[in-house]
Write an enzyme that holds these catalytic residues in place. Structure first.
Site, PDB file in Angstrom:
ATOM      1  N   GLU A 504       0.813  -1.165   0.171  1.00  0.00           N
ATOM      2  CA  GLU A 504      -0.069   0.117  -0.138  1.00  0.00           C
ATOM      3  C   GLU A 504       0.734   1.126  -0.085  1.00  0.00           C
ATOM      4  O   GLU A 504       1.164   1.787  -0.865  1.00  0.00           O
ATOM      5  CB  GLU A 504      -0.901  -0.008   1.124  1.00  0.00           C
ATOM      6  CG  GLU A 504      -2.201   0.879   0.991  1.00  0.00           C
ATOM      7  CD  GLU A 504      -3.186   0.544   1.652  1.00  0.00           C
ATOM      8  OE1 GLU A 504      -3.508  -0.713   2.413  1.00  0.00           O
ATOM      9  OE2 GLU A 504      -4.321   1.277   1.754  1.00  0.00           O
ATOM     10  N   GLU A 790      -2.003   0.623  13.402  1.00  0.00           N
ATOM     11  CA  GLU A 790      -3.432   0.967  12.571  1.00  0.00           C
ATOM     12  C   GLU A 790      -4.816   0.362  13.261  1.00  0.00           C
ATOM     13  O   GLU A 790      -5.685   1.466  13.219  1.00  0.00           O
ATOM     14  CB  GLU A 790      -3.387   0.329  11.277  1.00  0.00           C
ATOM     15  CG  GLU A 790      -4.591   0.386  10.374  1.00  0.00           C
ATOM     16  CD  GLU A 790      -4.289  -0.609   9.029  1.00  0.00           C
ATOM     17  OE1 GLU A 790      -3.760  -1.761   8.939  1.00  0.00           O
ATOM     18  OE2 GLU A 790      -4.991   0.078   8.022  1.00  0.00           O
ATOM     19  N   HIS A 811       1.365   3.094  11.454  1.00  0.00           N
ATOM     20  CA  HIS A 811       0.106   3.832  10.795  1.00  0.00           C
ATOM     21  C   HIS A 811       0.087   5.079  11.787  1.00  0.00           C
ATOM     22  O   HIS A 811      -0.567   4.830  12.823  1.00  0.00           O
ATOM     23  CB  HIS A 811      -1.139   2.985  10.924  1.00  0.00           C
ATOM     24  CG  HIS A 811      -1.668   2.867   9.459  1.00  0.00           C
ATOM     25  ND1 HIS A 811      -1.137   1.871   8.641  1.00  0.00           N
ATOM     26  CD2 HIS A 811      -2.918   3.222   9.007  1.00  0.00           C
ATOM     27  CE1 HIS A 811      -1.945   1.761   7.448  1.00  0.00           C
ATOM     28  NE2 HIS A 811      -2.942   2.552   7.757  1.00  0.00           N
TER      29      HIS A 811
END
Ligand code: RAM
Length: 938
Positions: A504, A790, A811
């Site tokens: 990602e 995250e 994250h």
């Protein structure tokens, strides 16, 4: 910290000057007398930058003085094309003469117009409010880039080598030898490419930057870099060698794994301008006389890593006298050079090296090294191996429950570097065009022994100035702060990414938006965001809708089926909120100007799709992404929990954001003098607020989504009907008390503590901060996290993992609580009316669980400090530093002025402006200087 070193340096220097003047009996010399000095000159936030394209580059300086209450009353800037002209004040490009102004940052250059490659030297001196005058500052400089397309004499070249699209691409090598006939005075390289490049001159890498030319929306913006290579060239034969990597341009990107997103061929644009000592010039350009081949890099991809076969190295290829007769040619190509832009961002560099702390043999028998810190970068090794033997290095963020190497959360990203030895002595290697997110590495395929000493972790990121730090008496909270900073470092890699490890690593706008203010406290992120925001302009749709990710590589919603990948509330609002945050943190109005059309387009999109209902319920929204869900509480807290999950209606969230963003637009329009727009947005706001009340607020002030996030947003954005503000805050507090934890996701979490503190519930904000049970910020810390996760439960209490589909351990979104640590715990706040810390508000919120907290921020004016410390006798000491040319309102936590001392004097006798206590604070107005406030009351 840099700033401390800097201060020491300046202190030593002024002491030296002082001593010299004293000895010579020149005590009357201005500057020495007032000890007013000017220092840390910057252009476009940078020290002596080269390669600018802003025709009015902004100048910055800091005042320093041993006096208190120092304000600049006037300045004079002079600028010249040479140092000699500057000193003699001949042929000045600019002389402002004495300008009455308090401004010492963001001053646009307004001298003679600037030309391509022009170097400008400048100096400044200042007057303070008492008429003291400083000496002229040291000389600073800046240099322009190539300002027009016609300055590019080089041709784009592509290697004429056959490539198999179905396989990873070996990295092309390009080379050219040049004969420089005379002694060299100066030389610059201007370069960019399709893909990534590394330039070597005479066998040595040019510059210390990586991932050049950076990631932008390549079809609209392509950055070039400028290097001063004077010292790397010599009269006679010189060789230029360039390695091209796939990077974001043509390597696999986005979870669908597509490659060639921007183009199939890598190519180079290179121009070297040499000035000889006799004044004559020579330009060396990329053209079809260059030769091409491939070498040892058989594959180098961002997600998957590098495959390097040292046996294929072309010894001496980047030095002169190399035989390239068998190399392929390069083909000249035409591309649109009008998209070329100078680099306004921050170069990616190696900023730290980490040694592994432990060698582990896992239960599965894997050889693993632990770097003790989840980091982003790569591992360099120095090892020996037989010719043709191999070493494989894989990268992981965590070990699993049993202590084995765990990579399932990387999805299909391999994060694997492989090296094949050529067998000649100790071989040293680090990959070229890939980066990994990892704390652990697993070494396999290697026959020999590997010791801790053989490997080094190289930490890379956009090398922004670290400007802020926070610390308090709680070690877990301090670790949280470190994790926030590591999350910032790992995810600021030319663009702000969601994560640095799985397939990602994209510029998710929502994550960036919620984290921006925290980032701006910790690092100077102004140039970084300035660069990134440019791509909002070009990637936004014609209807004003803003993509989920910038640069936008997620085509058509990336196969999610949710939408076309544009226009999600809280994500798209980054277009407005981030420029606003940069303006607030650094007083930067230029980013507001640059982005205004883009912001306005997004605002108009919301206006259009909300229509005269003023409810923004159009299109797809992520909402309070990853909010606390029912099944988790059921499983990990209590079987009979009975909590239905914290789902906040997405249109409620979107309408709250619509209101907030419209408010920012109103302010921004007013700042930029766009009065009509300002009026229009002002007129819309009450209508949104009324519609919100009608649609989502019950007669007794309950929100239709009775969730923490709903109340947080309604309070923080000011859309809660005024008569229900108190009940809303109470409901938020009650909800947290009842559940004993937060339930918020990406949009609620960043504002929860702030909303509580602003509404009289700092005690509950602290309760959330100190909660160690899932879901909370300290839960991951107690589980050994060294970055922000995250998911609230990336690793569950029993050691098992969250869903592999989305479980990043780096994250930064939830790290947005960092803003509250600075603004409320340490209490350093920006005055929105006087942004960039021209006026500072210091207002700490004390906590029973802390004995001290402190923050220091190296602002554009200088160092700001707020440090409160409870004394053993129960009194409080608050130490504050206010930099020159700023003022501050210090809210001293005290319920009475009796027994309140300022710098050892009772406040009533301290010749200082203050007000009688209200709401537990005595408000004191101060100018620059160091202050110690001491209360004797408990
Ligand atoms: C995930 C990203 C990001 C988030 C989006 C909605 O895939 O990692 O954090 O903004 O989803």
């Amino acid at each position: 910290m840099k700033s401390n070193r800097m201060h020491l340096k300046y202190f030593q220097k002024s002491l030296f000057i002082f001593l010299v003047f004293t000895t010579l009996g020149f005590m009357e010399v201005q500057g020495a007398k007032s000890k007013l000095t000017v220092q840390d000159l910057r252009t476009e936030y940078k020290v002596n930058p080269i390669g600018l394209e802003n025709l009015s580059p902004r100048l910055f300086w800091k005042l320093s003085s041993q006096n208190t209450n120092v304000l600049q009353s006037a300045y004079q800037i002079k600028a010249a094309a040479t140092m000699a002209d500057l000193k003699s004040e001949n042929n000045l490009l600019w002389n402002t003469n004495k300008v009455s102004s308090e401004e010492s940052i963001q001053i646009p250059y307004k001298g003679n117009s600037l030309t391509s490659g022009q170097k400008v030297y400048w100096q400044v001196r200042v007057w303070d409010a008492n008429g003291n005058i400083s000496n002229w500052s040291e000389v600073a400089s800046f240099e322009m880039g190539l300002l027009s397309v016609s300055d590019w004499k080089a041709s784009w070249i592509e290697p004429d080598i056959s490539e198999d699209e179905t396989k990873p691409y070996p990295s092309p090598l390009l080379r050219k030898e040049v004969d420089l006939s005379k002694e060299i005075r100066s030389a610059r390289i201007y370069a960019t490419c399709h893909g990534l490049y590394q330039i070597n001159l005479n066998g040595k890498k040019v510059g210390d930057e990586f991932f050049t030319p950076g990631w932008t929306s390549y079809h609209s913006n392509l950055q070039y870099q400028v290097y001063d290579v004077t010292a790397q060239l010599k009269k006679g034969k010189n060789a230029i060698g360039v390695i091209l990597g796939d990077g974001w341009y043509r390597g696999p990107l986005v979870w669908q794994g597509n490659k060639n997103l921007y183009g199939k061929k890598s190519g180079l644009l290179f121009q070297m301008e040499v000035t000889y000592t006799d004044g004559s010039k020579e330009t060396i350009v990329s053209d079809n006389s260059w030769k091409a081949s491939t070498g040892a890099i058989l594959k180098s991809e961002i997600y998957d890593g590098e495959l390097y076969d040292a046996r294929l190295e072309k010894e001496g290829w980047d030095k002169s006298n190399f035989d390239d007769s068998k190399w392929s040619k390069c083909i000249e190509k035409e591309y649109d050079n009008s998209i070329l832009t100078a680099s306004v961002g921050v170069p990616v560099r190696i900023t730290e090296e980490l040694k592994p702390i432990q060698k582990i043999i896992t239960p599965k028998g894997e050889l693993v090294f632990d770097f003790g810190q989840n980091m982003v970068g790569w591992v360099q090794f120095k090892l020996q191996g037989e010719k043709g033997s191999k070493i494989t290095i894989q990268h992981a963020e965590v070990l699993d429950q049993e202590g084995n190497f765990y990579i399932d959360n990387l999805r299909v990203a391999q994060q694997k570097d492989q090296y094949i030895f050529n067998g000649e002595g100790v071989e040293e290697f680090q990959p070229h065009f890939t980066f990994h997110g990892f704390r652990y590495i697993k070494i396999s395929d290697y026959k020999g022994e590997v010791s801790l000493n053989d490997i080094t972790g190289k930490v890379i990121h956009s090398d922004m100035d670290p400007i802020g730090d926070f610390e308090c008496s709680d070690t877990l909270v301090n670790r949280l702060q470190k994790n926030i900073q590591w999350g910032l470092r790992g995810n600021f890699l030319d663009v702000p990414t969601d994560c640095p490890q799985r397939d990602e690593r994209l510029g998710w706008t929502g994550d960036a938006q919620v984290f921006a203010s925290t980032a701006c406290f910790n690092m100077n992120a102004a140039p970084f965001y300035t660069k990134w925001m440019k791509d909002f302009i070009v990637d936004q749709k014609a209807d004003g809708s803003v993509p989920w990710v910038v640069p936008n590589v997620v085509e058509n919603g990336g196969g999610t089926g949710w939408s076309d990948g544009f226009g999600a509330t809280g994500w798209a609002d980054a277009a407005v909120i981030i420029p606003w945050t940069v303006y607030q943190s650094y007083g930067d109005t230029q980013i507001l100007e640059n982005q205004y059309a883009s912001m306005k387009a997004w605002e108009e999109y919301m206006i259009k799709h909300s229509g005269d209902r003023y409810i923004f319920d159009y299109g797809f929204h992520f909402g309070d992404w990853l909010a606390f869900a029912e099944y988790m509480s059921y499983k990990y807290n209590a079987p009979d929990y009975g909590f239905a999950g914290a789902h906040t209606d997405k249109d409620l969230i979107a309408t709250a954001y619509y209101y907030y963003t419209t408010g920012l637009m109103q302010k921004i329009a007013a700042i930029l003098g766009k009065d009509e727009d300002a009026k229009r947005y002002e007129s819309i706001r009450p209508k949104i607020k009324a519609a919100f009340k009608k649609e989502y607020v019950t007669a007794t002030g309950r929100l239709s989504s009775n969730t923490q996030t709903a109340y947080i947003l309604a309070l923080s954005f000011g859309i809660m009907p005024d008569e229900f503000k108190e009940t809303a805050a109470q409901r938020l507090a009650d909800n947290i008390n009842e559940l004993d934890h937060l339930t918020t996701g990406f949009l609620g979490t960043p504002l929860i503590c702030q909303a509580l503190s602003e509404n009289g519930f700092s005690d509950i904000a602290y309760k959330l901060l100190f909660n160690k049970r899932y879901p909370s910020w300290l839960y991951p810390v107690t589980m050994g996290a060294t970055t922000i996760w995250e998911r609230w439960d990336g690793i569950k209490p029993d050691g098992s993992f969250q869903d592999v589909g989305m479980n990043s351990f780096n994250h930064y979104a939830y790290g947005a609580v960092g803003n509250w640590l600075y603004t409320q715990v340490a209490g350093v706040q920006i005055d929105p009316e006087k942004p960039g810390y021209k006026h500072i508000i210091i207002k700490p919120q004390l906590s029973d669980q802390l004995t001290y907290a402190k923050a220091n921020i190296e602002s554009m004016y200088g160092e700001i400090n707020s440090h409160w410390q409870k004394q053993e006798d129960g009194s409080l000491l608050l130490k504050v530093t206010v930099p020159a040319n700023t003022t501050a309102s210090v809210f001293v936590p005290a319920s009475t002025t009796s027994g309140l001392y300022v710098n050892g004097k009772e406040i009533s006798k301290a010749k200082i402006k203050y007000t009688e206590p209200s709401n537990g604070y005595v408000k004191v107005e101060v100018g620059s200087g160091n202050y110690q406030f001491k209360t004797t009351q408990k």
